[in-house]
Design a protein around this motif. Structure first.
Motif, PDB file in Angstrom:
ATOM      1  N   GLU A  23       0.806  -1.211   0.041  1.00 44.88           N
ATOM      2  CA  GLU A  23      -0.037  -0.033  -0.098  1.00 44.88           C
ATOM      3  C   GLU A  23       0.825   1.231   0.087  1.00 44.88           C
ATOM      4  N   ARG A  24       2.032   1.202   0.871  1.00 47.41           N
ATOM      5  CA  ARG A  24       3.009   2.395   0.809  1.00 47.41           C
ATOM      6  C   ARG A  24       3.578   2.638  -0.525  1.00 47.41           C
ATOM      7  N   GLY A  25       3.918   1.333  -1.247  1.00 45.30           N
ATOM      8  CA  GLY A  25       4.474   1.329  -2.290  1.00 45.30           C
ATOM      9  C   GLY A  25       3.731   2.062  -3.621  1.00 45.30           C
ATOM     10  N   ALA A  26       2.315   1.575  -3.459  1.00 45.31           N
ATOM     11  CA  ALA A  26       1.389   2.218  -4.400  1.00 45.31           C
ATOM     12  C   ALA A  26       1.117   3.672  -4.383  1.00 45.31           C
ATOM     13  N   LYS A  27       1.144   4.078  -3.167  1.00 48.42           N
ATOM     14  CA  LYS A  27       1.024   5.666  -2.834  1.00 48.42           C
ATOM     15  C   LYS A  27       2.498   6.176  -3.627  1.00 48.42           C
ATOM     16  N   GLU A  28       3.407   5.734  -3.104  1.00 51.36           N
ATOM     17  CA  GLU A  28       4.751   6.322  -3.666  1.00 51.36           C
ATOM     18  C   GLU A  28       4.987   6.395  -5.101  1.00 51.36           C
ATOM     19  N   ALA A  29       4.397   5.139  -5.803  1.00 50.28           N
ATOM     20  CA  ALA A  29       4.625   4.951  -6.971  1.00 50.28           C
ATOM     21  C   ALA A  29       3.868   5.757  -7.829  1.00 50.28           C
ATOM     22  N   SER A  30       2.473   5.928  -7.360  1.00 49.14           N
ATOM     23  CA  SER A  30       1.672   7.005  -7.934  1.00 49.14           C
ATOM     24  C   SER A  30       1.942   8.675  -7.961  1.00 49.14           C
ATOM     25  N   GLU A  31       2.642   8.989  -6.739  1.00 50.33           N
ATOM     26  CA  GLU A  31       3.213  10.267  -6.629  1.00 50.33           C
ATOM     27  C   GLU A  31       4.296  10.480  -7.431  1.00 50.33           C
ATOM     28  N   GLY A  32       5.321   9.306  -7.832  1.00 50.08           N
ATOM     29  CA  GLY A  32       6.267   9.331  -8.822  1.00 50.08           C
ATOM     30  C   GLY A  32       5.903   9.292 -10.323  1.00 50.08           C
ATOM     31  N   GLY A  33       4.432   9.201 -10.536  1.00 48.28           N
ATOM     32  CA  GLY A  33       4.018   9.274 -11.859  1.00 48.28           C
ATOM     33  C   GLY A  33       3.926   7.887 -12.570  1.00 48.28           C
ATOM     34  N   ALA A  34       4.028   6.937 -11.819  1.00 44.80           N
ATOM     35  CA  ALA A  34       4.035   5.401 -12.340  1.00 44.80           C
ATOM     36  C   ALA A  34       2.571   5.299 -12.682  1.00 44.80           C
ATOM     37  N   GLY A  35       2.374   4.427 -13.930  1.00 41.81           N
ATOM     38  CA  GLY A  35       0.929   4.141 -14.312  1.00 41.81           C
ATOM     39  C   GLY A  35       0.770   2.644 -13.804  1.00 41.81           C
ATOM     40  N   VAL A  36       1.891   1.863 -13.436  1.00 38.26           N
ATOM     41  CA  VAL A  36       1.706   0.399 -13.011  1.00 38.26           C
ATOM     42  C   VAL A  36       3.017   0.128 -11.847  1.00 38.26           C
ATOM     43  N   LEU A  37       2.356  -0.337 -10.887  1.00 35.80           N
ATOM     44  CA  LEU A  37       3.253  -1.013  -9.734  1.00 35.80           C
ATOM     45  C   LEU A  37       3.319  -2.310  -9.793  1.00 35.80           C
ATOM     46  N   PHE A  38       4.683  -3.013  -9.959  1.00 32.22           N
ATOM     47  CA  PHE A  38       4.885  -4.227  -9.954  1.00 32.22           C
ATOM     48  C   PHE A  38       5.373  -4.992  -8.601  1.00 32.22           C
ATOM     49  N   THR A  39       4.930  -5.951  -8.273  1.00 31.47           N
ATOM     50  CA  THR A  39       5.376  -6.296  -6.830  1.00 31.47           C
ATOM     51  C   THR A  39       5.966  -8.106  -7.225  1.00 31.47           C
ATOM     52  N   PRO A  40       6.512  -8.355  -6.129  1.00 28.59           N
ATOM     53  CA  PRO A  40       7.301  -9.962  -6.337  1.00 28.59           C
ATOM     54  C   PRO A  40       6.224 -10.939  -6.001  1.00 28.59           C
ATOM     55  N   GLU A  41       6.687 -12.128  -6.639  1.00 33.33           N
ATOM     56  CA  GLU A  41       6.052 -13.545  -6.028  1.00 33.33           C
ATOM     57  C   GLU A  41       6.035 -13.388  -4.496  1.00 33.33           C
ATOM     58  N   MET A  42       4.643 -14.032  -4.019  1.00 35.88           N
ATOM     59  CA  MET A  42       4.302 -14.245  -2.750  1.00 35.88           C
ATOM     60  C   MET A  42       4.682 -12.880  -1.937  1.00 35.88           C
ATOM     61  N   SER A  43       4.125 -11.940  -2.459  1.00 35.97           N
ATOM     62  CA  SER A  43       4.337 -10.436  -1.860  1.00 35.97           C
ATOM     63  C   SER A  43       3.537 -10.426  -0.507  1.00 35.97           C
ATOM     64  N   VAL A  44       2.461 -10.967  -0.178  1.00 31.35           N
ATOM     65  CA  VAL A  44       1.738 -10.641   0.707  1.00 31.35           C
ATOM     66  C   VAL A  44       1.829 -11.922   1.915  1.00 31.35           C
ATOM     67  N   LEU A  45       2.489 -13.034   1.521  1.00 35.74           N
ATOM     68  CA  LEU A  45       3.048 -14.092   2.765  1.00 35.74           C
ATOM     69  C   LEU A  45       3.946 -14.718   1.808  1.00 35.74           C
ATOM     70  N   LEU A  46       5.302 -14.946   2.749  1.00 33.76           N
ATOM     71  CA  LEU A  46       6.345 -15.740   2.153  1.00 33.76           C
ATOM     72  C   LEU A  46       6.723 -16.406   3.439  1.00 33.76           C
ATOM     73  N   ASP A  47       6.317 -17.825   3.393  1.00 33.88           N
ATOM     74  CA  ASP A  47       6.374 -18.613   4.738  1.00 33.88           C
ATOM     75  C   ASP A  47       6.660 -20.007   4.196  1.00 33.88           C
ATOM     76  N   ARG A  48       8.034 -20.477   4.224  1.00 29.94           N
ATOM     77  CA  ARG A  48       8.169 -22.060   3.935  1.00 29.94           C
ATOM     78  C   ARG A  48       7.550 -23.250   4.946  1.00 29.94           C
ATOM     79  N   ASP A  49       7.037 -22.586   6.207  1.00 28.37           N
ATOM     80  CA  ASP A  49       6.561 -23.518   6.981  1.00 28.37           C
ATOM     81  C   ASP A  49       4.955 -23.445   6.577  1.00 28.37           C
ATOM     82  N   ARG A  50       4.529 -24.280   5.831  1.00 27.62           N
ATOM     83  CA  ARG A  50       3.300 -24.838   5.354  1.00 27.62           C
ATOM     84  C   ARG A  50       2.371 -24.918   6.491  1.00 27.62           C
ATOM     85  N   LYS A  51       2.691 -25.516   7.539  1.00 29.88           N
ATOM     86  CA  LYS A  51       1.632 -25.857   8.639  1.00 29.88           C
ATOM     87  C   LYS A  51       1.363 -24.508   9.199  1.00 29.88           C
TER      88      LYS A  51
END
Length: 273
Positions: A23-51
């Protein structure tokens, strides 16, 4: 000439913290004039402990998180290509590794489920069996209308399979998003050369937002988020040290220029078995 923003992340096991970073990245990207923001794989949850991760993924929390990110796109008047979120897979006990493309206009998001599962044993001792928990996607997906034109969707390990990119190239994608959480050993060996090759083969821009550094779940990722032009020239390399946001101008005229010089898509022939 459209401008994009790439968010390199060190995502952890707290979805709330990861979502807030986007969300912070989207705000900063928009303020910087970007039309699209790209984020990485598993942006929201990166956890190898599947349990530990499974209860969150199996709940309605991923859907609620997707709604938050759709709102961030609308509120900041910027498209957001969320590299992936783990979600429950339809008609399967397994999960799906799913890209979401949210438009600033608030239209229904376009989604893509990762097709190729990362099932490997590295010489370093790292072992990954993605197929134990994740169902492979079955559809090639492109977003027809974006500030970059037609955007093809892929995720991380997909980049090792040229047939997918041949298909995206045949659909005349102008750019292809390849979000990733690449391991450090494979990244050092193959990351740059594979992404440059995929851009050259499809005669398209490649945008690869990546995870970087040491994560809470114990893994270490390579970073080096890249933007590559259709000729294979690296326009942006964010390095392998730290998360952050970077901008890149995309000259769409370059696509036609490259395709006229080396018309490999037009010259393609069916290869007999």
């Amino acid at each position: 000439m459209p401008k994009i923003a790439v968010l390199q992340m060190t995502s952890g096991i707290d979805p709330e913290a990861n979502c807030a970073a986007i969300e912070r990245g989207a705000k900063e990207a928009s303020e910087g004039g970007a039309g699209v923001l790209f984020t990485p794989e598993m942006s929201v949850l990166l956890d190898r402990d599947r349990k530990r991760a499974a209860p969150w993924i199996a709940s309605n929390a991923p859907a609620l998180m997707a709604e938050r990110l759709a709102k961030a796109a609308r509120d900041n008047s910027i498209d957001i290509a969320v590299g992936s979120i783990p979600v429950g897979a339809q008609d399967s006990a397994k999960f799906a590794n799913r890209t979401f493309y949210f438009s600033a206009e608030g239209s229904e998001p376009v989604t893509y489920d990762k097709i190729h599962m990362f099932d490997v044993e590295l010489s370093t001792g790292e072992t990954w069996r993605e197929s134990n928990a994740y169902e492979a996607g079955r559809k090639v997906v492109a977003v027809d209308q974006t500030p970059l034109g037609r955007l093809g969707l892929a995720i991380c390990y997909d980049m090792r399979f040229p047939a997918l990119f041949e298909t995206l190239g045949s659909r005349r994608c102008d750019a292809i998003a390849i979000p990733a959480a690449f391991t450090k050993p494979t990244g050092m060996a193959h990351w740059h050369v594979l992404l440059r090759a995929r851009a050259i083969e499809a005669s398209a821009f490649v945008i690869a937002a990546a995870q970087v550094g040491k994560h809470e779940d114990g893994r270490e990722t390579y970073g080096h988020s890249l933007v590559v032009d259709p000729w294979g020239e690296v326009l942006l390399d964010m390095g392998g040290e730290a998360p952050g946001l970077a901008f890149c101008d995309i000259d769409l005229a370059r696509i036609k220029e490259v395709r006229s010089q080396v018309p490999s898509l037009a010259n393609r022939r069916e290869i007999p078995n």
